[in-house]
Design a protein around this motif. Structure first.
Motif, PDB file in Angstrom:
ATOM      1  N   ASP A 130       0.765  -1.060   0.080  1.00  0.00           N
ATOM      2  CA  ASP A 130       0.018   0.066  -0.151  1.00  0.00           C
ATOM      3  C   ASP A 130       0.791   1.514   0.017  1.00  0.00           C
ATOM      4  O   ASP A 130       0.758   2.287  -0.881  1.00  0.00           O
ATOM      5  N   ASP A 182      -6.870  -8.219  -1.409  1.00  0.00           N
ATOM      6  CA  ASP A 182      -7.489  -7.213  -2.078  1.00  0.00           C
ATOM      7  C   ASP A 182      -6.356  -6.164  -2.660  1.00  0.00           C
ATOM      8  O   ASP A 182      -6.462  -5.442  -3.580  1.00  0.00           O
ATOM      9  N   ARG A 183      -4.956  -6.373  -2.396  1.00  0.00           N
ATOM     10  CA  ARG A 183      -3.921  -5.499  -2.788  1.00  0.00           C
ATOM     11  C   ARG A 183      -3.097  -6.311  -3.708  1.00  0.00           C
ATOM     12  O   ARG A 183      -2.244  -5.682  -4.467  1.00  0.00           O
ATOM     13  N   SER A 242     -14.212  -3.882  -4.766  1.00  0.00           N
ATOM     14  CA  SER A 242     -13.834  -2.446  -4.066  1.00  0.00           C
ATOM     15  C   SER A 242     -12.922  -1.446  -5.063  1.00  0.00           C
ATOM     16  O   SER A 242     -12.958  -1.832  -5.991  1.00  0.00           O
ATOM     17  N   ARG A 244     -10.492  -0.235  -4.740  1.00  0.00           N
ATOM     18  CA  ARG A 244      -8.934  -0.705  -4.888  1.00  0.00           C
ATOM     19  C   ARG A 244      -8.587  -1.628  -6.021  1.00  0.00           C
ATOM     20  O   ARG A 244      -7.927  -1.953  -6.824  1.00  0.00           O
ATOM     21  N   ARG A 245      -9.702  -2.804  -5.816  1.00  0.00           N
ATOM     22  CA  ARG A 245      -9.657  -3.775  -6.848  1.00  0.00           C
ATOM     23  C   ARG A 245     -10.014  -3.222  -8.384  1.00  0.00           C
ATOM     24  O   ARG A 245      -9.174  -3.698  -9.301  1.00  0.00           O
ATOM     25  N   TYR A 247      -9.152  -0.451  -9.235  1.00  0.00           N
ATOM     26  CA  TYR A 247      -8.178   0.436  -9.726  1.00  0.00           C
ATOM     27  C   TYR A 247      -7.151  -0.545 -10.347  1.00  0.00           C
ATOM     28  O   TYR A 247      -6.236  -0.141 -11.338  1.00  0.00           O
TER      29      TYR A 247
END
Length: 286
Positions: A130, A182-183, A242, A244-245, A247
């Motif tokens: 992150d 998720d990252r 999400s 983030r997902r 993106y």
């Protein structure tokens, strides 16, 4: 055809049969500095592929060499690779004037057996992915991990029988933690292959293209990636991902487009990027 670099074998995948999608995902990961998770039963090639990550990374420029050498306290000419073995503690990662983990800066961070790592190691990994920092020092690195897909390790195997229920499989992945999963920009299942019918042809590796795309990605602004969200929404209308997902999917799509020499991201490329992130619940093994 681009010549192989002196610090790399002629083809890192030369003796690896099949696994075409996983090999291509590793190339995209190296080109876009995109975190990648490989999962599946033992014997499918996860650890073998992890060992080839360093050979895909482009050479260091002089400025990066100076920065990394200063952090290591010795001359460093090649991109560093740092592996987190089982049993390593959080304190081990933080020891030293420059934290041990920061030795992966501008290189690769390899984590095998992710599900068996200590919980605080996985938490640290999510934080690094992150913030790209650790202990006050920069840590821009390619993160590549591998894990089994269930508690008995047989999910996806053509030989062993997985007796885990859906609840047990969900519990296994919950242990890894949604914040970490998720990252990852890409998550691929590796399954046992029939070597008699697997593709024998080696994957062509264009090192100059990897280096070019890597430079392109570093120069692209966050706004350029965000501008792809309307296309993502149009293609995957109704999906509950999400931000983030979403993106990260756009970031993968942009990397693929750059790698293929395309000026813009098409619907087909966006769909291809989405297919590079599928967890067991998306694959319906049972």
């Amino acid at each position: 055809k681009s010549p192989a670099r002196e610090d790399s074998p002629l083809n890192p995948f030369a003796n690896i049969i099949g696994l075409k999608q996983a090999k291509q995902a590793l190339i995209y990961a190296a080109a876009g500095n995109l975190p990648l998770l490989l999962y599946g039963p033992p014997g499918t090639g996860k650890t073998l592929l992890l060992s080839r990550v360093a050979s895909l990374l482009p050479p260091l420029d002089s400025a990066a060499q100076q920065q990394i050498s200063a952090m290591h306290g010795r001359p460093v000419e090649k991109r560093p690779v740092f592996s987190i073995p089982l049993g390593m503690r959080q304190a081990d990662l933080a020891k030293g004037v420059v934290p041990e983990l920061c030795k992966a800066h501008e290189g690769a961070l390899i984590v095998d057996e992710l599900s068996h790592q200590r919980p605080n190691i996985r938490t640290t990994l999510a934080s690094v992915m992150d913030t790209h920092t650790f202990g006050g020092y920069p840590l821009r690195t390619l993160v590549v991990c591998a894990t089994n897909a269930c508690s008995c390790a047989n999910l996806g195997s053509l030989e062993g029988i997985c007796r885990c229920s859906e609840i047990q499989i969900d519990k296994f992945w919950s242990k890894l933690g949604h914040p970490l999963l998720d990252r990852f920009a890409m998550a691929l299942a590796l399954t046992s292959e029939n070597l008699l019918v697997s593709e024998v042809n080696t994957t062509t590796i264009d090192y100059e293209r990897i280096e070019y795309v890597r430079t392109m990605q570093m120069s692209r602004s966050e706004q350029e990636i965000l501008s792809l969200l309307p296309l993502y929404t149009k293609v995957f209308r109704g999906s509950q991902q999400s931000f983030r997902r979403s993106y990260l999917c756009c970031k993968v799509a942009r990397t693929i487009a750059d790698f293929e020499g395309k000026e813009s991201v098409t619907q087909a490329i966006m769909e291809k990027a989405q297919q590079l992130y599928l967890l067991p619940k998306d694959r319906h093994y049972h």
